[in-house]
Design a protein around this motif. Structure first.
Motif, mmCIF file in Angstrom:
data_model
loop_
_atom_site.group_PDB
_atom_site.id
_atom_site.type_symbol
_atom_site.label_atom_id
_atom_site.label_comp_id
_atom_site.label_asym_id
_atom_site.label_seq_id
_atom_site.Cartn_x
_atom_site.Cartn_y
_atom_site.Cartn_z
ATOM 1 N N SER A 51 0.817 -1.201 0.000
ATOM 2 C CA SER A 51 0.000 0.000 0.000
ATOM 3 C C SER A 51 0.853 1.254 0.000
ATOM 4 N N GLY A 100 -3.448 5.942 -6.800
ATOM 5 C CA GLY A 100 -4.484 5.858 -5.783
ATOM 6 C C GLY A 100 -4.026 4.952 -4.669
ATOM 7 N N CYS A 101 -4.686 5.024 -3.559
ATOM 8 C CA CYS A 101 -4.248 4.290 -2.379
ATOM 9 C C CYS A 101 -5.303 3.316 -1.896
ATOM 10 N N SER A 102 -5.733 2.461 -2.801
ATOM 11 C CA SER A 102 -6.665 1.413 -2.407
ATOM 12 C C SER A 102 -5.972 0.392 -1.522
ATOM 13 N N ASP A 103 -6.740 -0.203 -0.637
ATOM 14 C CA ASP A 103 -6.189 -1.232 0.234
ATOM 15 C C ASP A 103 -6.308 -2.640 -0.357
ATOM 16 N N ARG A 104 -7.045 -2.757 -1.445
ATOM 17 C CA ARG A 104 -7.267 -4.107 -1.964
ATOM 18 C C ARG A 104 -6.102 -4.542 -2.832
ATOM 19 N N ASP A 110 -5.396 -2.939 -13.068
ATOM 20 C CA ASP A 110 -5.387 -1.768 -12.200
ATOM 21 C C ASP A 110 -4.126 -0.932 -12.381
#
Length: 124
Positions: A51, A100-104, A110
């Protein structure tokens, strides 16, 4: 944007190998960073991701317990430490960045930026 991977090479099974990827031209801390690999004749697959802040990590099942991913946001660099390497780890390893800072866990689709890859060959 440039992602430059370093550290590939030829090693024997059971050995360790560190990879690094230096990023430039992007806000590094605003991107999830990932490592992917593509073995001969196979599709590119996910290996590990970290992350934006470095507190969340994902690994492919085959890498859990053997691989570690870290990042240094001050140096715009992401690292992949690979231990107890197996012949089936032989592949070209790519680092990639997902804005972006997605946690998934990210997918191939992506990722917004890709490096050129570095070849890792593990002999039996």
């Amino acid at each position: 944007v440039q992602l430059q991977a370093f550290g590939g090479g030829l090693v024997q099974a059971g050995a360790s190998l560190p990879l690094s990827c230096a990023a430039s031209g992007l806000t590094f801390s605003g991107h999830v960073m990932g490592w992917f690999r593509q073995a001969p004749g196979k599709e590119r697959e996910f290996v590990a991701s970290i992350s934006c802040g470095g507190d969340l990590r994902n690994f492919t099942d085959s890498g859990k317990g053997r691989f570690a991913i870290t990042r240094d946001n001050a140096e715009n660099t992401v690292y992949l430490q690979m231990n107890t390497l197996k012949p089936e780890d032989t592949a070209v390893y790519y680092c990639a960045a997902d804005f972006g800072c997605s946690d998934r866990r990210p997918t191939l689709d992506d990722m917004d930026y890709w490096g050129k890859g570095t070849l890792v060959t593990v002999s039996s």
